[in-house]
Design a protein around this motif. Sequence first.
Motif, mmCIF file in Angstrom:
data_model
loop_
_atom_site.group_PDB
_atom_site.id
_atom_site.type_symbol
_atom_site.label_atom_id
_atom_site.label_comp_id
_atom_site.label_asym_id
_atom_site.label_seq_id
_atom_site.Cartn_x
_atom_site.Cartn_y
_atom_site.Cartn_z
ATOM 1 N N SER A 1 0.829 -1.198 0.000
ATOM 2 C CA SER A 1 0.000 0.000 0.000
ATOM 3 C C SER A 1 0.871 1.258 0.000
ATOM 4 O O SER A 1 1.968 1.285 0.553
ATOM 5 C CB SER A 1 -0.926 0.008 1.210
ATOM 6 O OG SER A 1 -0.202 0.344 2.366
ATOM 7 N N GLN A 2 0.357 2.284 -0.631
ATOM 8 C CA GLN A 2 1.076 3.556 -0.733
ATOM 9 C C GLN A 2 1.296 4.178 0.643
ATOM 10 O O GLN A 2 2.340 4.764 0.901
ATOM 11 C CB GLN A 2 0.300 4.517 -1.654
ATOM 12 C CG GLN A 2 1.034 5.804 -1.952
ATOM 13 C CD GLN A 2 2.343 5.580 -2.696
ATOM 14 O OE1 GLN A 2 2.484 4.654 -3.465
ATOM 15 N NE2 GLN A 2 3.305 6.448 -2.433
ATOM 16 N N LEU A 3 0.330 4.029 1.522
ATOM 17 C CA LEU A 3 0.452 4.579 2.871
ATOM 18 C C LEU A 3 1.618 3.941 3.619
ATOM 19 O O LEU A 3 2.401 4.631 4.271
ATOM 20 C CB LEU A 3 -0.856 4.376 3.649
ATOM 21 C CG LEU A 3 -0.871 4.936 5.065
ATOM 22 C CD1 LEU A 3 -0.675 6.452 5.030
ATOM 23 C CD2 LEU A 3 -2.178 4.593 5.756
ATOM 24 N N ARG A 4 1.770 2.622 3.498
ATOM 25 C CA ARG A 4 2.885 1.934 4.171
ATOM 26 C C ARG A 4 4.219 2.387 3.596
ATOM 27 O O ARG A 4 5.174 2.607 4.337
ATOM 28 C CB ARG A 4 2.738 0.426 4.034
ATOM 29 C CG ARG A 4 3.881 -0.300 4.721
ATOM 30 C CD ARG A 4 3.549 -1.757 5.012
ATOM 31 N NE ARG A 4 4.605 -2.334 5.823
ATOM 32 C CZ ARG A 4 5.530 -3.154 5.346
ATOM 33 N NH1 ARG A 4 5.529 -3.498 4.072
ATOM 34 N NH2 ARG A 4 6.466 -3.639 6.153
ATOM 35 N N ILE A 5 4.298 2.537 2.291
ATOM 36 C CA ILE A 5 5.537 2.997 1.655
ATOM 37 C C ILE A 5 5.888 4.398 2.141
ATOM 38 O O ILE A 5 7.046 4.689 2.451
ATOM 39 C CB ILE A 5 5.414 2.942 0.116
ATOM 40 C CG1 ILE A 5 5.391 1.488 -0.343
ATOM 41 C CG2 ILE A 5 6.551 3.697 -0.554
ATOM 42 C CD1 ILE A 5 5.148 1.287 -1.809
ATOM 43 N N GLU A 6 4.894 5.275 2.241
ATOM 44 C CA GLU A 6 5.142 6.633 2.716
ATOM 45 C C GLU A 6 5.633 6.636 4.167
ATOM 46 O O GLU A 6 6.530 7.402 4.527
ATOM 47 C CB GLU A 6 3.885 7.488 2.574
ATOM 48 C CG GLU A 6 3.557 7.839 1.135
ATOM 49 C CD GLU A 6 2.234 8.563 0.973
ATOM 50 O OE1 GLU A 6 1.636 8.971 1.993
ATOM 51 O OE2 GLU A 6 1.798 8.716 -0.177
ATOM 52 N N LYS A 7 5.068 5.772 4.982
ATOM 53 C CA LYS A 7 5.525 5.668 6.378
ATOM 54 C C LYS A 7 6.972 5.177 6.439
ATOM 55 O O LYS A 7 7.774 5.681 7.223
ATOM 56 C CB LYS A 7 4.620 4.727 7.171
ATOM 57 C CG LYS A 7 3.280 5.321 7.506
ATOM 58 C CD LYS A 7 2.457 4.330 8.309
ATOM 59 C CE LYS A 7 1.101 4.908 8.658
ATOM 60 N NZ LYS A 7 0.280 3.965 9.433
ATOM 61 N N ILE A 8 7.299 4.186 5.621
ATOM 62 C CA ILE A 8 8.665 3.664 5.586
ATOM 63 C C ILE A 8 9.632 4.743 5.115
ATOM 64 O O ILE A 8 10.720 4.905 5.674
ATOM 65 C CB ILE A 8 8.738 2.402 4.691
ATOM 66 C CG1 ILE A 8 7.994 1.244 5.356
ATOM 67 C CG2 ILE A 8 10.186 2.022 4.385
ATOM 68 C CD1 ILE A 8 7.814 0.034 4.476
ATOM 69 N N LYS B 1 13.956 8.380 6.435
ATOM 70 C CA LYS B 1 14.506 9.739 6.416
ATOM 71 C C LYS B 1 14.979 10.134 7.811
ATOM 72 O O LYS B 1 16.096 10.645 7.984
ATOM 73 C CB LYS B 1 13.440 10.724 5.905
ATOM 74 C CG LYS B 1 13.860 12.164 5.926
ATOM 75 C CD LYS B 1 12.716 13.035 5.451
ATOM 76 C CE LYS B 1 12.955 14.478 5.801
ATOM 77 N NZ LYS B 1 11.832 15.336 5.499
ATOM 78 N N GLN B 2 14.160 9.878 8.808
ATOM 79 C CA GLN B 2 14.512 10.219 10.190
ATOM 80 C C GLN B 2 15.723 9.422 10.666
ATOM 81 O O GLN B 2 16.649 9.979 11.269
ATOM 82 C CB GLN B 2 13.322 9.973 11.115
ATOM 83 C CG GLN B 2 12.174 10.913 10.896
ATOM 84 C CD GLN B 2 10.941 10.514 11.690
ATOM 85 O OE1 GLN B 2 10.951 9.540 12.439
ATOM 86 N NE2 GLN B 2 9.863 11.264 11.524
ATOM 87 N N GLU B 3 15.719 8.138 10.408
ATOM 88 C CA GLU B 3 16.803 7.277 10.880
ATOM 89 C C GLU B 3 18.125 7.605 10.184
ATOM 90 O O GLU B 3 19.175 7.671 10.831
ATOM 91 C CB GLU B 3 16.456 5.798 10.700
ATOM 92 C CG GLU B 3 15.326 5.323 11.578
ATOM 93 C CD GLU B 3 15.624 5.443 13.070
ATOM 94 O OE1 GLU B 3 16.789 5.393 13.478
ATOM 95 O OE2 GLU B 3 14.658 5.598 13.838
ATOM 96 N N ILE B 4 18.096 7.814 8.874
ATOM 97 C CA ILE B 4 19.323 8.139 8.144
ATOM 98 C C ILE B 4 19.863 9.485 8.612
ATOM 99 O O ILE B 4 21.075 9.651 8.773
ATOM 100 C CB ILE B 4 19.083 8.101 6.617
ATOM 101 C CG1 ILE B 4 18.805 6.660 6.170
ATOM 102 C CG2 ILE B 4 20.278 8.681 5.863
ATOM 103 C CD1 ILE B 4 18.333 6.524 4.742
#
Length: 118
Positions: free
Chosen positions: A2-9, A14-17
């Motif tokens: 799902s697009q929502l899951r991809i956006e969350k990932i 982004k935060q982790e990197i």
Amino acid sequence: MSQLRIEKIQELMKQEISQIILQELKDPRIGFVTVTQVEVTRDLSIAKVFVSIMGNDKQIEDTWNGLNSSLGFIRREVGHRIRLRVTPELKFVLDKSLDYSDHIQKLLLQIEKEQEQG
């Protein structure tokens, strides 16, 4: 997927990197770096990490080389922090949007100044 899951990932990556670059990397070549965006393919095999680098041309080149030499370490850390079946292959992409917006701002200020004088 799902697009929502991809956006969350993407947002989580982004935060982790950003955290990894800021706190974990010890490479003296790496200067001021901002992770602006992460784009992940639908199958989560590749992640494009858009970074903005501040400094002169030499600092930007040194930082770019430092980041690319740390790709394996960053990918391993992302794999430990985000539980996915497969950790995406990371590719850095230089984001020039901040430089471009700075250039446009300077042009607008110059036009404004010329209009006040003329």
